[in-house]
Design a protein around this motif. Structure first.
Motif: not given
Length: 165
Positions: A26-37, A39-45
């Motif tokens: 369910p992590w990607t129900d409301e966000r793109p997968k690159c924005l899955v957290p 730690g305290d950041t995202t894959m995109l960052q």
């Protein structure tokens, strides 16, 4: 920092962030997968930071699809200039279509590298891949330390040369 300027003399990183990430629900129900957290950041960052730490990379093209506005907003923190390409048919096509959309924003003859937005990469790997760029031959980072499952991208190697993906 976002912008439309083309930096000469560097590598254009094409970051594919179009997919839905259905296996991450369910992590990607409301966000793109690159924005899955992570730690305290995202894959995109993490990807943008790794690219900014790579001297040869001068700019980034992010290919969006699913929830594109969220990706565009998150990329505002990039230390490199960013442009966006949108893959309209991201839900029905393979990532090569997204790659083509990103490459369309590359300057003629500009060297490029492709990264998937759902991978975490060590900046040292990116530096090793770009040493000698521009004008160097194609390079691929391959992790031989793990056993691949069904979903992972695999390569076939014959005498040190990749013969198939």
């Amino acid at each position: 920092m976002s912008g439309d300027s083309v930096e000469r003399g560097g590598v254009c990183a094409v970051l594919l962030c179009a997919g839905v990430g259905s296996r991450l629900r369910p992590w990607t129900d409301e966000r793109p997968k690159c924005l899955v957290p992570v730690g305290d950041t995202t894959m995109l960052q993490l990807a943008l930071d790794a690219l900014a730490a790579t001297p040869a990379v001068s700019r980034v093209v992010i290919v969006t699809g699913y929830l594109r506005a969220m990706v565009e907003q998150a990329a505002e923190r990039s230390k490199l200039p960013v442009r966006f390409a949108h893959a309209e048919d991201y839900a029905r096509t393979q990532n090569v279509v997204s790659l083509a959309a990103g490459l369309a924003l590359r300057a003629p003859g500009e060297p490029w590298m492709k990264l998937d937005g759902d991978l975490i990469v060590d900046p040292a790997v990116l530096r090793a891949l770009t040493e000698g760029a521009p004008g160097s031959r194609a390079r691929v980072a391959v992790d031989t330390s793990v056993r691949c499952g069904e979903e992972e991208m695999k390569v076939l190697v014959d005498r040190g040369r990749i013969t198939a993906f």
